[in-house]
Motif scaffolding. Sequence first.
Motif: not given
Length: 78
Positions: A36-41
């Motif tokens: 899983v590739v996770v990006a948090l903004f």
Amino acid sequence: MGTPVATLPLWRVSHAYHPQAAVRLICWFPPDTGTVVVALFAADKARLGDVFYDGVAARADPLVDQWKRETAYEESHE
């Protein structure tokens, strides 16, 4: 039991409403990788308002592309 991850290639997760905070979690599941590739903004919602939410996808795409380059992920998986 829930839906298998393989059928959920992208998740966009929001937070409960808060007048001053904006948070969005983007999870991309590259097919057949077990990854899983996770990006948090996050942003100051009092300053940005709903403009933050409108631009999250556009900011997440380059991060996914960077992950693909760094891991030599082959587009043939898609």
